[in-house]
Design a protein around this motif. Structure first.
Motif, PDB file in Angstrom:
ATOM      1  N   LEU A  70       0.686  -1.027  -0.009  1.00 13.26           N
ATOM      2  CA  LEU A  70      -0.151  -0.017  -0.037  1.00 13.26           C
ATOM      3  C   LEU A  70       0.826   1.275   0.002  1.00 13.26           C
ATOM      4  O   LEU A  70       0.532   2.322  -0.756  1.00 13.26           O
ATOM      5  CB  LEU A  70      -0.865  -0.025   1.340  1.00 13.26           C
ATOM      6  CG  LEU A  70      -1.866  -1.281   1.236  1.00 13.26           C
ATOM      7  CD1 LEU A  70      -2.848  -1.052   2.394  1.00 13.26           C
ATOM      8  CD2 LEU A  70      -2.933  -1.163  -0.033  1.00 13.26           C
ATOM      9  N   ALA A  73       2.386   1.612  -3.629  1.00 10.15           N
ATOM     10  CA  ALA A  73       1.224   2.054  -4.278  1.00 10.15           C
ATOM     11  C   ALA A  73       0.992   3.647  -4.297  1.00 10.15           C
ATOM     12  O   ALA A  73       0.823   4.171  -5.178  1.00 10.15           O
ATOM     13  CB  ALA A  73      -0.096   1.319  -4.258  1.00 10.15           C
ATOM     14  N   VAL A  97      -6.169   3.939  -4.867  1.00 10.17           N
ATOM     15  CA  VAL A  97      -6.254   2.585  -4.340  1.00 10.17           C
ATOM     16  C   VAL A  97      -7.454   2.591  -3.483  1.00 10.17           C
ATOM     17  O   VAL A  97      -7.791   3.569  -2.812  1.00 10.17           O
ATOM     18  CB  VAL A  97      -5.090   2.651  -3.375  1.00 10.17           C
ATOM     19  CG1 VAL A  97      -5.019   1.335  -2.481  1.00 10.17           C
ATOM     20  CG2 VAL A  97      -3.748   2.718  -4.148  1.00 10.17           C
ATOM     21  N   PHE A 475      -7.001   7.417  -2.071  1.00 10.81           N
ATOM     22  CA  PHE A 475      -7.031   6.372  -1.167  1.00 10.81           C
ATOM     23  C   PHE A 475      -8.000   6.125  -0.331  1.00 10.81           C
ATOM     24  O   PHE A 475      -8.414   6.954   0.435  1.00 10.81           O
ATOM     25  CB  PHE A 475      -5.810   6.585  -0.368  1.00 10.81           C
ATOM     26  CG  PHE A 475      -5.150   5.184  -0.033  1.00 10.81           C
ATOM     27  CD1 PHE A 475      -3.773   4.491  -0.304  1.00 10.81           C
ATOM     28  CD2 PHE A 475      -5.837   4.578   1.125  1.00 10.81           C
ATOM     29  CE1 PHE A 475      -3.721   3.282   0.125  1.00 10.81           C
ATOM     30  CE2 PHE A 475      -5.428   3.217   1.570  1.00 10.81           C
ATOM     31  CZ  PHE A 475      -4.323   2.529   1.192  1.00 10.81           C
ATOM     32  N   THR A 737      -7.245   1.649 -11.020  1.00 11.84           N
ATOM     33  CA  THR A 737      -7.346   1.693  -9.610  1.00 11.84           C
ATOM     34  C   THR A 737      -6.915   0.378  -9.080  1.00 11.84           C
ATOM     35  O   THR A 737      -7.446  -0.778  -9.440  1.00 11.84           O
ATOM     36  CB  THR A 737      -8.922   1.705  -9.173  1.00 11.84           C
ATOM     37  OG1 THR A 737      -9.412   3.037  -9.892  1.00 11.84           O
ATOM     38  CG2 THR A 737      -9.214   1.844  -7.902  1.00 11.84           C
ATOM     39  N   LEU A 738      -6.084   0.503  -7.799  1.00 10.32           N
ATOM     40  CA  LEU A 738      -5.495  -1.039  -7.211  1.00 10.32           C
ATOM     41  C   LEU A 738      -6.725  -1.117  -6.357  1.00 10.32           C
ATOM     42  O   LEU A 738      -7.041  -0.329  -5.459  1.00 10.32           O
ATOM     43  CB  LEU A 738      -4.204  -0.597  -6.686  1.00 10.32           C
ATOM     44  CG  LEU A 738      -3.778  -1.794  -5.519  1.00 10.32           C
ATOM     45  CD1 LEU A 738      -3.681  -3.166  -6.379  1.00 10.32           C
ATOM     46  CD2 LEU A 738      -2.524  -1.545  -4.728  1.00 10.32           C
ATOM     47  N   CYS A 739      -7.264  -2.411  -6.499  1.00  3.55           N
ATOM     48  CA  CYS A 739      -8.379  -2.625  -5.513  1.00  3.55           C
ATOM     49  C   CYS A 739      -8.196  -3.914  -4.729  1.00  3.55           C
ATOM     50  O   CYS A 739      -7.679  -4.882  -5.346  1.00  3.55           O
ATOM     51  CB  CYS A 739     -10.002  -2.911  -6.411  1.00  3.55           C
ATOM     52  SG  CYS A 739     -10.846  -3.257  -5.297  1.00  3.55           S
TER      53      CYS A 739
END
Length: 774
Positions: A70, A73, A97, A475, A737-739
């Motif tokens: 995280l 990211a 994120v 975020f 988008t990092l999910c």
């Protein structure tokens, strides 16, 4: 009957074995990335992309490792270390994120209601196990430190080893070694410095502008966890040109010193640094050995897959003016908070109980130092990161040792201070975190005003707020809370799940003639995969076989290959036992095959020790191959006769399966059904082949009561509904988008359940299975 007997050819095994290690992930030479995926990398050059082929053996990711990802990211590699357990490519193309936390759910919930979690299993290719949560799961994954002080650290008698009391004050979750390596034992490859780390810590690298005249060791062989270790230590003096080599010692794993040479520098010596090096003018006068002689010897001595071990090894390699790709640096292996690196002398005493570099000697003994570094590396491999963290090195160190931990004369580089939490990372780039949860949740995020928190009355309100607010923040953390199952129900679910997977991996085959060849039949059924047990059933008019396989893929392959086939002139039927737990197994198998993590992976049976070498020799046939997973027997250490091949795309996997099951390779295989984290769990199934007495489904008194159990509050319906709701939220996210979907697991006095994590990057080019009905 003609049982499968053809096997891949055997090649003579080269090199000696160092140790046997259970099931591990093996890659092509170069270790970091397989070269076969280069063809697929071009189209994705401008999109953020995830790869998890660096997962640990048990596929468990600690909360600290999640925090690493995280933070990376948010900031990228220029500000925080790269996560070791996965790879995030093109981080600068990541737009936001989002973390969804399903509080009260675990890995058991996911697989108990696997069919209901339709969207999650199809949309997220990367899945991993989480350890049971601590008292504050959220604080752990975003890196918030607990404000409670541990009180005075326990004191130990000088020169003694750590006592049990020193373990009690260690916060293992936040220990840097646990965060980097996890709490389980790791293989040797996991301890190697990555190319990025070697660059960060100033190791000589091919192509670096300051290493133009450096000589490579020519060690470029295929490295494994069994590759040989060599301890290396060099002593230097000061010349008109700077620090130059005066002595080199190389120690093999057995403790034998294979090289110990004094070296005369080319330039005039201005300081022998005798107090450290032990070298004097008198000692060095008769020496004729030069640096080029040592380089030549070292190249001849080291095998192609040699791993060099040392303490602050970058300085040794620079003194040698040599480049070596495979290194373990014990100063970094045992690194502490804020990048603190203890001296070799202190680590030798605190960990090994050995006194080295004694004051009654003039300078250091290079052979002793090399052997000590080697022993420290072997200690780490033998006992694992958790044992090292429990030693509590800070409590054993004197104030002077703590102060000098970053001031070793051989370690003059500045220690980089990294942000401890995701909140600090966001604050450093002027951004805010959005936290959405229920009022009943007492989690608070301490911050300096860069966190907006909204608390809602229900999960439904959390969902509605998430749809509106998530697009406004870079975020976001959205936490849904669910009532955990009762301990009795949890225990019952656990038993049923284990029995269900056991029964799905079991087949009945027959009928066979009364004088059938049992040995040939066993060979036939073993050709599909490893067998846990095989029993001859004589209750029927003609004999049948009861076969329990180790892996679900083997049982499915046996059914698909032999059901309805003539064996010794009789048409046999191959089927699973029909119980209340296997009634929907055909549906479950179909959905497992469509799981996004399984679609790109194939299962093969009939492989032998030389399979990997064969694969490397014909790598041009298998473009897009990311990893070869070769399970090993936990007791004997021998490689099992099946494997999993992971590819970048479904098309690559399909093409490889067609080749490998063809006439040239003569293997049996199909698409995988068990993701790696689930496969690791299934390996621990109990040895009983039947369900324990008393564990059965009790029919309800009436049909009406049976239907009542499927009301909206039933966990099965909740799983189905919330998978769909999160699917809607996911589809509303922007590209890039990092999910992450986190089922934290549960902790109670009745027992703990491991959690489950799913993650992926939303991209406009990706395609979710269209038939999800969202």
């Amino acid at each position: 009957m003609e049982p499968e007997q053809e096997k891949t050819g055997r090649l003579p095994r080269k090199g000696r074995k160092r140790r046997r290690v259970p099931n591990r992930l093996i890659r092509a030479p170069g270790v970091r990335r397989a070269r076969w995926d280069l063809e697929d990398r071009q189209p994705e050059a401008k999109r953020a992309r995830l790869s998890t082929i660096l997962f640990a053996e048990n596929c468990e990711v600690t909360h600290g490792q999640l925090c690493e990802l995280l933070k990376y990211a948010v900031l990228g590699k220029s500000n925080v270390p790269k996560p070791r357990w996965c790879q995030l490519f093109h981080q600068n193309h990541l737009n936001s994120v989002v973390v969804f936390i399903l509080q009260g759910m675990s890995q058991l919930h996911f697989y108990r209601f696997y069919l209901e979690f339709g969207f999650l299993r199809k949309a997220f290719k990367h899945k991993f196990r989480l350890p049971p949560p601590s008292s504050n799961f959220l604080a752990d994954i975003i890196g918030l430190q607990n404000k409670e002080t541990a009180g005075d650290l326990p004191k130990t008698i000088e020169g003694s080893l750590p006592s049990a009391n020193s373990k009690a004050s260690v916060n293992l979750q936040n220990d840097p070694i646990i965060q980097k390596y996890g709490s389980k034992k790791v293989g040797m490859i996991r301890c190697l410095l990555t190319k990025e780390e070697m660059k960060t810590f100033n190791f000589p690298l091919q192509g670096s502008p300051d290493c133009e005249n450096f000589i490579p060791t020519k060690c470029n062989g295929s490295i494994t966890d069994n590759s040989p270790l060599f301890g290396l230590d060099c002593e230097m003096c000061l010349t008109l040109r700077g620090r130059e080599l005066t002595r080199i010692s190389l120690v093999a794993e057995g403790g034998c010193c294979v090289m110990d040479e004094l070296v005369k520098p080319d330039d005039k010596i201005v300081d022998y640094v005798t107090s450290f090096s032990g070298i004097t003018k008198k000692i060095l006068n008769p020496v004729t050995t030069k640096l080029k002689d040592v380089q030549r010897q070292l190249k001849a001595l080291l095998p192609p897959d040699a791993v060099l071990v040392g303490h602050s090894l970058d300085q040794d390699l620079r003194a040698l003016k040599m480049i070596h790709p495979y290194v373990i640096d014990t100063s970094l292996l045992y690194v502490r908070e804020q990048g603190r690196r203890f001296k070799l002398k202190f680590l030798a005493k605190a960990i090994l109980g050995k006194d080295i570099q004694c004051s009654n000697r003039a300078g250091h003994d290079a052979t002793e130092d090399a052997a000590t570094a080697l022993e420290l590396a072997r200690y780490f491999l033998k006992y694992g990161p958790k044992k090292i963290a429990e030693l509590n090195l800070e409590a054993l160190a004197s104030p002077q040792e703590l102060q000098s931990a970053g001031q070793d004369p051989r370690n003059t580089r500045e220690v980089v201070q990294h942000p401890n939490s995701v909140l600090e990372c966001l604050d450093s780039v002027g951004k805010k975190l959005f936290f959405l949860t229920r009022e009943t949740d007492h989690t608070e995020l301490r911050s300096s005003g860069n966190c907006r928190t909204i608390k809602c009355l229900s999960n439904k309100e959390v969902f509605e707020q998430a749809r509106m607010e998530i697009p406004l923040f870079p975020f976001s953390i959205v936490q849904f809370s669910f009532e955990p199952f009762s301990p009795l129900l949890t225990e019952e679910m656990n038993k049923r799940m284990r029995i269900k997977w056991t029964e799905m991996s079991t087949v009945y085959a027959g009928p066979f003639s009364k004088n059938c060849n049992l040995r040939a039949l066993k060979r036939l059924f073993k050709s599909f995969g490893p067998i846990r047990s095989m029993t001859l059933v004589l209750e029927t008019h003609q004999p049948h076989l009861y076969i329990r396989y180790e892996v679900l893929e083997a049982a499915q392959l046996a059914i698909e290959s032999l059901n309805g086939v003539l064996v010794e002139g009789i048409c046999i039927k191959v089927q699973r036992p029909v119980t209340e737990l296997t009634l929907d197994c055909d549906t479950l198998v179909n959905e497992l095959e469509r799981d996004s993590e399984n679609r790109d992976t194939i299962y093969l049976s009939g492989v032998h020790d030389t399979f990997k070498q064969h694969l490397l020799q014909q790598s041009n046939l298998f473009l897009g191959l990311e990893a070869v997973i070769l399970p090993k027997d936990l007791k004997s250490g021998k490689q099992k006769k099946y494997c999993f091949l992971k590819f970048k795309t479904f098309a690559s996997a399909q093409r490889a399966l067609h080749i490998l099951t063809g006439k040239d390779w003569k293997l049996k295989g199909r698409h995988a059904l068990t993701p790696r984290h689930l496969h690791a769990w299934l390996r621990g199934l109990p040895p009983e082949s039947r369900r324990p007495p008393g564990l059965r489904v009790i029919p309800p008194p009436s049909e009406q009561e049976a239907l009542q159990t499927l009301r909206a509050d039933h966990p099965k319906i909740a799983a189905w509904r919330w998978s769909r709701k999160i699917g809607r939220l996911y589809q509303s996210l922007g590209p890039g988008t990092l999910c992450l979907i986190l089922l934290p697991g549960t902790n109670s006095s009745h027992g703990s359940l491991s959690g489950l994590g799913l993650m992926g990057i939303k991209d406009e080019e990706e395609s979710i299975v269209p038939s999800m009905g969202l």
